[in-house]
Write a protein that holds these residues in place. Structure first.
Motif, PDB file in Angstrom:
ATOM      1  N   ALA A 143      -0.290  -9.274  -5.082  1.00 32.62           N
ATOM      2  CA  ALA A 143      -0.389  -7.729  -5.410  1.00 32.62           C
ATOM      3  C   ALA A 143      -0.849  -7.742  -6.666  1.00 32.62           C
ATOM      4  O   ALA A 143      -0.526  -8.260  -7.632  1.00 32.62           O
ATOM      5  CB  ALA A 143       0.950  -7.189  -5.075  1.00 32.62           C
ATOM      6  N   SER A 144      -2.198  -7.031  -6.835  1.00 31.98           N
ATOM      7  CA  SER A 144      -2.674  -6.534  -8.213  1.00 31.98           C
ATOM      8  C   SER A 144      -2.018  -5.493  -8.703  1.00 31.98           C
ATOM      9  O   SER A 144      -2.088  -5.269  -9.844  1.00 31.98           O
ATOM     10  CB  SER A 144      -4.216  -6.679  -8.088  1.00 31.98           C
ATOM     11  N   LEU A 145      -1.434  -4.553  -8.102  1.00 32.37           N
ATOM     12  CA  LEU A 145      -0.830  -3.415  -8.180  1.00 32.37           C
ATOM     13  C   LEU A 145       0.586  -3.117  -7.953  1.00 32.37           C
ATOM     14  O   LEU A 145       0.896  -3.898  -7.060  1.00 32.37           O
ATOM     15  CB  LEU A 145      -1.650  -2.038  -8.093  1.00 32.37           C
ATOM     16  N   ASN A 146       1.379  -2.373  -8.537  1.00 30.33           N
ATOM     17  CA  ASN A 146       2.545  -2.065  -8.041  1.00 30.33           C
ATOM     18  C   ASN A 146       2.742  -1.157  -6.723  1.00 30.33           C
ATOM     19  O   ASN A 146       1.606  -0.676  -6.598  1.00 30.33           O
ATOM     20  CB  ASN A 146       3.409  -1.357  -9.165  1.00 30.33           C
ATOM     21  N   GLY A 147       3.584  -1.437  -5.942  1.00 28.25           N
ATOM     22  CA  GLY A 147       3.657  -0.599  -4.788  1.00 28.25           C
ATOM     23  C   GLY A 147       4.384   0.913  -5.162  1.00 28.25           C
ATOM     24  O   GLY A 147       4.740   0.878  -6.234  1.00 28.25           O
ATOM     25  N   ASN A 148       4.218   1.784  -4.263  1.00 31.41           N
ATOM     26  CA  ASN A 148       4.838   2.961  -4.798  1.00 31.41           C
ATOM     27  C   ASN A 148       5.483   3.753  -3.708  1.00 31.41           C
ATOM     28  O   ASN A 148       5.053   3.483  -2.607  1.00 31.41           O
ATOM     29  CB  ASN A 148       3.688   4.151  -5.339  1.00 31.41           C
ATOM     30  N   PHE A 149       6.947   4.220  -3.853  1.00 36.30           N
ATOM     31  CA  PHE A 149       7.704   4.856  -2.783  1.00 36.30           C
ATOM     32  C   PHE A 149       7.878   6.372  -3.548  1.00 36.30           C
ATOM     33  O   PHE A 149       8.334   6.371  -4.679  1.00 36.30           O
ATOM     34  CB  PHE A 149       9.207   4.187  -2.825  1.00 36.30           C
ATOM     35  N   ASN A 150       7.405   7.264  -2.885  1.00 33.36           N
ATOM     36  CA  ASN A 150       7.264   8.738  -3.321  1.00 33.36           C
ATOM     37  C   ASN A 150       8.550   9.330  -2.843  1.00 33.36           C
ATOM     38  O   ASN A 150       8.793   9.519  -1.423  1.00 33.36           O
ATOM     39  CB  ASN A 150       5.884   9.380  -2.848  1.00 33.36           C
ATOM     40  N   GLY A 151       9.608   9.609  -3.533  1.00 29.45           N
ATOM     41  CA  GLY A 151      10.694  10.266  -3.329  1.00 29.45           C
ATOM     42  C   GLY A 151      10.740  11.652  -2.445  1.00 29.45           C
ATOM     43  O   GLY A 151      11.347  11.966  -1.907  1.00 29.45           O
ATOM     44  N   SER A 152       9.811  12.265  -3.082  1.00 28.24           N
ATOM     45  CA  SER A 152       9.643  13.798  -2.347  1.00 28.24           C
ATOM     46  C   SER A 152       8.987  13.998  -0.999  1.00 28.24           C
ATOM     47  O   SER A 152       9.573  14.661  -0.345  1.00 28.24           O
ATOM     48  CB  SER A 152       8.734  14.711  -3.314  1.00 28.24           C
ATOM     49  N   ASP A 153       8.251  12.963  -0.585  1.00 34.10           N
ATOM     50  CA  ASP A 153       7.750  12.784   0.884  1.00 34.10           C
ATOM     51  C   ASP A 153       8.273  11.633   1.589  1.00 34.10           C
ATOM     52  O   ASP A 153       7.687  11.404   2.899  1.00 34.10           O
ATOM     53  CB  ASP A 153       6.319  13.236   1.121  1.00 34.10           C
ATOM     54  N   GLN A 154       9.000  10.822   0.993  1.00 33.34           N
ATOM     55  CA  GLN A 154       9.258   9.415   1.680  1.00 33.34           C
ATOM     56  C   GLN A 154       8.382   8.674   2.083  1.00 33.34           C
ATOM     57  O   GLN A 154       8.654   7.843   2.964  1.00 33.34           O
ATOM     58  CB  GLN A 154      10.538   9.805   2.681  1.00 33.34           C
ATOM     59  N   SER A 155       7.400   8.610   1.324  1.00 34.29           N
ATOM     60  CA  SER A 155       6.133   7.624   1.782  1.00 34.29           C
ATOM     61  C   SER A 155       6.240   6.337   0.824  1.00 34.29           C
ATOM     62  O   SER A 155       6.723   6.431  -0.282  1.00 34.29           O
ATOM     63  CB  SER A 155       4.750   8.439   1.578  1.00 34.29           C
ATOM     64  N   LEU A 156       5.510   5.404   1.232  1.00 33.87           N
ATOM     65  CA  LEU A 156       5.429   4.069   0.843  1.00 33.87           C
ATOM     66  C   LEU A 156       4.034   3.639   0.827  1.00 33.87           C
ATOM     67  O   LEU A 156       3.315   3.567   2.013  1.00 33.87           O
ATOM     68  CB  LEU A 156       6.240   3.109   1.753  1.00 33.87           C
ATOM     69  N   SER A 157       3.355   3.048  -0.139  1.00 33.77           N
ATOM     70  CA  SER A 157       2.149   2.611  -0.110  1.00 33.77           C
ATOM     71  C   SER A 157       2.125   1.258  -1.021  1.00 33.77           C
ATOM     72  O   SER A 157       2.663   1.464  -2.024  1.00 33.77           O
ATOM     73  CB  SER A 157       1.325   3.612  -0.499  1.00 33.77           C
ATOM     74  N   PHE A 158       1.220   0.368  -0.630  1.00 32.02           N
ATOM     75  CA  PHE A 158       1.027  -0.645  -1.542  1.00 32.02           C
ATOM     76  C   PHE A 158      -0.199  -1.486  -0.753  1.00 32.02           C
ATOM     77  O   PHE A 158      -0.597  -1.276   0.077  1.00 32.02           O
ATOM     78  CB  PHE A 158       2.267  -1.695  -1.443  1.00 32.02           C
ATOM     79  N   GLU A 159      -0.652  -2.584  -1.721  1.00 35.87           N
ATOM     80  CA  GLU A 159      -1.885  -3.162  -1.148  1.00 35.87           C
ATOM     81  C   GLU A 159      -1.794  -4.636  -1.471  1.00 35.87           C
ATOM     82  O   GLU A 159      -1.135  -4.975  -2.730  1.00 35.87           O
ATOM     83  CB  GLU A 159      -3.063  -2.783  -2.181  1.00 35.87           C
ATOM     84  N   LEU A 160      -2.088  -5.493  -0.616  1.00 33.57           N
ATOM     85  CA  LEU A 160      -1.935  -7.027  -0.748  1.00 33.57           C
ATOM     86  C   LEU A 160      -3.253  -7.340  -0.733  1.00 33.57           C
ATOM     87  O   LEU A 160      -3.995  -7.111   0.106  1.00 33.57           O
ATOM     88  CB  LEU A 160      -0.828  -7.607   0.251  1.00 33.57           C
ATOM     89  N   LEU A 161      -3.547  -8.645  -1.370  1.00 35.35           N
ATOM     90  CA  LEU A 161      -4.935  -9.205  -1.263  1.00 35.35           C
ATOM     91  C   LEU A 161      -4.926 -10.609  -1.140  1.00 35.35           C
ATOM     92  O   LEU A 161      -3.734 -11.518  -1.410  1.00 35.35           O
ATOM     93  CB  LEU A 161      -5.540  -8.933  -2.666  1.00 35.35           C
ATOM     94  N   LEU A 162      -5.853 -11.111  -0.270  1.00 41.82           N
ATOM     95  CA  LEU A 162      -5.630 -12.663   0.127  1.00 41.82           C
ATOM     96  C   LEU A 162      -6.286 -13.341  -1.107  1.00 41.82           C
ATOM     97  O   LEU A 162      -7.407 -12.964  -1.590  1.00 41.82           O
ATOM     98  CB  LEU A 162      -6.803 -12.665   1.319  1.00 41.82           C
ATOM     99  N   LYS A 163      -5.559 -14.231  -1.505  1.00 39.28           N
ATOM    100  CA  LYS A 163      -5.834 -15.151  -2.748  1.00 39.28           C
ATOM    101  C   LYS A 163      -6.594 -16.321  -2.277  1.00 39.28           C
ATOM    102  O   LYS A 163      -7.754 -16.546  -2.907  1.00 39.28           O
ATOM    103  CB  LYS A 163      -4.559 -15.475  -3.476  1.00 39.28           C
TER     104      LYS A 163
END
Length: 184
Positions: free
Chosen positions: A138-158
């Motif tokens: 993961a090159s970036l942090n994932g994010n959990f948004n507490g206001s709408d209960q959404s989760l997003s993240f990105e994984l990359l093949l190394k």
């Protein structure tokens, strides 16, 4: 004249009454403060692979993030001859992806430092079984948004190996997850 003045005064008071009325509906939406435990739960969403293929995805977040059926189509395409791709994909079982994480509260959000485990799975083509190991990062942090209960993240093949031999991965293949927490 007195009637006109009386109507004028009455109209003025009516306008004042309307202008003093608040537009707020007084239905304040309260968002509870986030904790490191807030991200835990089950999610439904989609994973978009770097090749443009989108797949429905369900995942669970507990001590780790678990994607029970990670889409490996794009990974298999990198390593298998085109003529054997359909045969290879027919042999691939559901591939589980485990991602360790640590959460840090940032306002109404949680930032997730991600540590994915390698994907290991068997694929059969041309009459032979082959072991594939795909290392993700993961090159970036994932994010959990507490206001709408959404989760997003990105994984990359190394890196990708087949039977211990490294496959040339020209550029990182991204997998982007976005989804919403299911109501309990």
């Amino acid at each position: 004249m007195k009637i006109k003045t009386g109507l004028y005064i009455a109209a003025t008071f009516c306008l004042l009454a309307f202008s003093a009325t608040s537009c707020s509906d007084d239905d304040e939406v309260s968002v509870e403060p986030q904790t490191e435990e807030s991200v835990r739960g089950d999610y439904a969403g989609s994973i978009l692979a770097g090749t443009g293929e989108a797949a429905d995805a369900a995942l669970s977040v507990g001590d780790d993030i678990i994607i029970a059926d990670f889409p490996v189509d794009s990974i298999v395409k990198l390593a298998v001859p085109a003529a054997a791709y359909d045969e290879a994909m027919a042999s691939v079982p559901a591939v589980c992806c485990t991602v360790g994480y640590s959460a840090k509260v940032y306002g109404l959000n949680l930032l997730l430092a991600l540590r994915p485990d390698p994907l290991e799975f068997e694929v059969n083509y041309e009459g032979t079984g082959h072991k594939m190991v795909a290392e993700l990062y993961a090159s970036l942090n994932g994010n959990f948004n507490g206001s709408d209960q959404s989760l997003s993240f990105e994984l990359l093949l190394k890196t990708l190996t087949v039977d211990g031999n490294e496959v040339n991965v020209k550029e990182a293949l991204p997998y982007k997850f976005s989804g919403y927490k299911l109501q309990e």
